[in-house]
Design an enzyme around this catalytic site. Structure first.
Site, mmCIF file in Angstrom:
data_model
loop_
_atom_site.group_PDB
_atom_site.id
_atom_site.type_symbol
_atom_site.label_atom_id
_atom_site.label_comp_id
_atom_site.label_asym_id
_atom_site.label_seq_id
_atom_site.Cartn_x
_atom_site.Cartn_y
_atom_site.Cartn_z
ATOM 1 C CD GLU A 1 -1.534 -2.301 1.976
ATOM 2 O OE1 GLU A 1 -0.313 -2.602 1.986
ATOM 3 O OE2 GLU A 1 -2.402 -3.014 2.500
ATOM 4 N N GLY B 1 6.203 -1.920 14.701
ATOM 5 C CA GLY B 1 5.430 -0.901 13.980
ATOM 6 C C GLY B 1 4.432 -0.177 14.873
HETATM 7 C C1 G6Q Z 1 2.663 -3.138 13.346
HETATM 8 C C2 G6Q Z 1 2.597 -3.941 12.158
HETATM 9 C C3 G6Q Z 1 2.051 -3.265 10.921
HETATM 10 C C4 G6Q Z 1 3.035 -2.385 10.192
HETATM 11 C C5 G6Q Z 1 2.480 -2.069 8.803
HETATM 12 C C6 G6Q Z 1 3.382 -1.162 8.020
HETATM 13 O O1 G6Q Z 1 3.086 -3.501 14.407
HETATM 14 O O2 G6Q Z 1 3.825 -4.512 11.947
HETATM 15 O O3 G6Q Z 1 0.894 -2.518 11.181
HETATM 16 O O4 G6Q Z 1 3.290 -1.221 10.919
HETATM 17 O O5 G6Q Z 1 2.258 -3.257 8.112
HETATM 18 O O6 G6Q Z 1 4.628 -1.736 7.859
HETATM 19 P P1 G6Q Z 1 5.833 -0.902 7.299
HETATM 20 O O7 G6Q Z 1 6.114 0.193 8.264
HETATM 21 O O8 G6Q Z 1 6.973 -1.869 7.178
HETATM 22 O O9 G6Q Z 1 5.402 -0.359 5.973
#
Ligand code: G6Q
Length: 548
Positions: A220, A275
């Site tokens: 995305e 994240g």
């Molecule tokens: C959070 C998850 C997930 C992540 C997103 C974005 O703990 O791991 O929500 O933050 O998938 O990932 P990126 O920052 O790698 O784009």
């Protein structure tokens, strides 16, 4: 077979203290909060705790004097003390990903020492903070210019999940303190509408994109970032403009460079920041630009104050521990499936959405650290909306429905926007709701008001609905930091009791893999051989018919 690095632990439900809690529950379950308050006039002062600018009143919970001590015994039996120490000292407690979990290092003051694989990470944290500060100052002062020489007025954060929910929540929460001559937008969804609506009134010459992605491989985010580059270059006509209009926040310098962003314009973080625990890392750059470096430092101070409280306070006075244990109490003994988070502050309108990821991605797990299926419930479903809006919609179910919904009410003594006497109205509703939920209204009371007998049952409020009340002086960056850390550590407390890995998220993988494989099936002009189930095949064909 490789053994999990975490010591094996007896199964939760076979622990003697668990059995003791089951017996205790049978005793507590029939008691009404009316009774508990009548029996102890000091209850509302006794069951309170305070730390890091937050006051917690947990007296309106279905607990007796024995409950918290028993839950604390459970925490001790589950090794919560040792596990807190393990997290703060950089042990690899995220066992399935073999990583340390050190969001607490992001707010550690200079001079603290926190080792990961023998190296102190605190100096690196502060080096990135200083790099962010220098950049934020430049942007805020109009010194960071767009390609055509105009100062940057619009900040667009592109990221998803942990790289979006924290920044957007923090921006909304701290909007009062934000640089008002700048515009802040957040794009997360791969739905092109998100991009189109967020940028439709922006001038590319004055727009800076912050591409937030820990991995820099997220579909995305890369799709939106790629389109942002096209949008920008279509207007500015020179690939060199990327330098002025794009910065990246990532742990993956190689992918950042591949995308075309100079790694000089990259702000790093580390694999030991999850994240959903990253809004106070460089992922918070948009927050820092909005509220200024001093405001961001205050936010970190609030986090740190709660970290220290969690790390050192005795469990019976420890806010995150108390809240975490109460969640276990309702989830596992009262069989409550959800928790409502109800901030009485419009600025916190995205706080429930932020908490949904923090809580459910962390503790929505069904196997223990040893890979064994649990025989008990884990994370409740978190949901909520700001008060008083929610009162005119779903509170009906909380008051009179058939489900038990423990609620967290969050409010402030002082408002940031004094509009007539509306703050008193807001807070009167806040206090009245927790009172009504706890004490309800009996049939006798309803009839005494003159309600006809046939209508009385509809107007009865059973009460005995549990709530936590969290209050602070006013919503400041520091208080927001404490509030977020409160929930982070409450989530960890729950995860330790449930013996699960609160820091991985394997559950989001399968859908991602399947979607990636399916994109050509939607786009290829010649229909590919569809090998899905009959439902999925038909749905794909219907889509293709409309689009190709
Ligand atoms: C959070 C998850 C997930 C992540 C997103 C974005 O703990 O791991 O929500 O933050 O998938 O990932 P990126 O920052 O790698 O784009």
């Amino acid at each position: 077979m490789n053994k999990s690095p975490i010591e094996q632990r007896p199964s939760l439900t076979s622990m003697p203290i668990w059995k003791a809690l089951e017996v205790h529950y049978e005793k507590v379950q029939p008691i009404h909060l009316r009774q508990l308050f009548a029996d102890d006039p000091k209850r509302g002062e006794k069951y309170t705790a305070e730390a890091a600018g937050l006051y917690l009143d947990y007296s309106k919970n279905r607990i007796t004097d024995e409950t918290i001590p028993l839950l604390i015994q459970l925490a001790e039996a589950c090794g919560l003390r040792q596990r807190i120490h393990a997290m703060f000292s950089g042990e690899k407690i995220n066992t399935t990903e073999q990583r340390a979990v050190l969001h607490t290092a992001l707010r550690a003051p200079k001079g603290k020492k926190i080792l990961v694989d023998g190296a102190d990470v605190v100096p690196e944290v502060h080096a990135v903070l200083e790099q962010m500060e220098a950049f934020a100052h430049k942007v805020r002062r109009g010194e960071w210019r767009g390609y055509t020489g105009k100062p940057i007025r619009n900040i667009v954060n592109i990221g998803i999940g942990g790289s979006d929910l924290g920044p957007v929540m923090a921006y909304e929460a701290l909007r009062f303190y934000s640089q008002r001559n700048m515009t802040f937008r957040f794009i997360s969804n791969v739905d092109g509408t998100d991009f189109a609506e967020a940028t439709r009134d922006l001038n590319p010459e004055e727009t800076l994109f912050i591409i937030c992605s820990k991995t820099f491989t997220t579909l995305e985010t890369l799709a939106n970032a790629g389109y942002a580059r096209t949008w920008c270059l279509n207007a500015l006509g020179d690939a060199k403009a990327v330098r002025n209009h794009f910065v990246a926040i990532s742990t993956n310098a190689k992918e950042v460079a591949k995308f075309g962003i100079d790694t000089e314009n990259m702000f790093g973080f580390w694999d030991w920041v999850g994240g959903r625990y990253s809004m106070d890392s460089a992922i918070g750059l948009s927050t820092m630009i909005a509220i200024g470096p001093k405001g961001f430092r205050d936010l970190l101070k609030g986090f740190y104050a709660m970290d220290e409280h969690f790390r050192t306070a005795p469990f019976e006075k420890n806010l995150p521990v108390l809240m975490g244990l109460l969640t276990v109490w309702y989830t596992n003994f009262f069989a409550a499936d959800t928790t409502a988070v109800l901030p009485y502050d419009q600025y916190l309108k995205r706080f429930p959405a932020y908490l949904q990821q923090l809580t459910m991605e962390s503790n929505g797990k069904h196997v223990t650290l040893d890979g064994v299926n649990v025989d008990y419930q884990t994370s409740p479903i978190y949901w909520g909306e700001p008060g008083t809006n929610g009162q005119h919609s779903f509170y009906q179910l909380i008051h009179q429905g058939t489900k038990l919904v423990p609620c967290d009410f969050i409010g402030f003594y002082k408002t940031l926007n004094s509009v007539g006497s509306q703050h008193a109205m807001l807070m009167a509703n806040f206090f009245a709701q927790t009172e009504a939920l706890a004490f309800g209204k009996t049939e006798e009371e309803v009839k005494a008001d003159g309600t006809a007998a046939w209508l009385a049952p509809h107007r009865v409020f059973e009460g005995n609905r549990p709530t936590n009340t969290i209050l602070a002086e006013k919503l400041t960056p520091k208080v927001l930091g404490s509030l977020i850390a409160l929930y982070e550590h409450s989530v960890y407390t729950q995860g330790v009791i449930w013996n699960i890995d609160s820091f991985d998220q394997w559950g989001v993988e399968l859908g991602k893999v399947l979607a990636k494989r399916m994109i050509p099936e939607l786009e290829n002009t010649n229909e590919p051989v569809l090998k899905h189930d009959s439902s999925t095949n038909t749905l794909i064909r219907k889509y293709r018919k409309s689009n190709l």
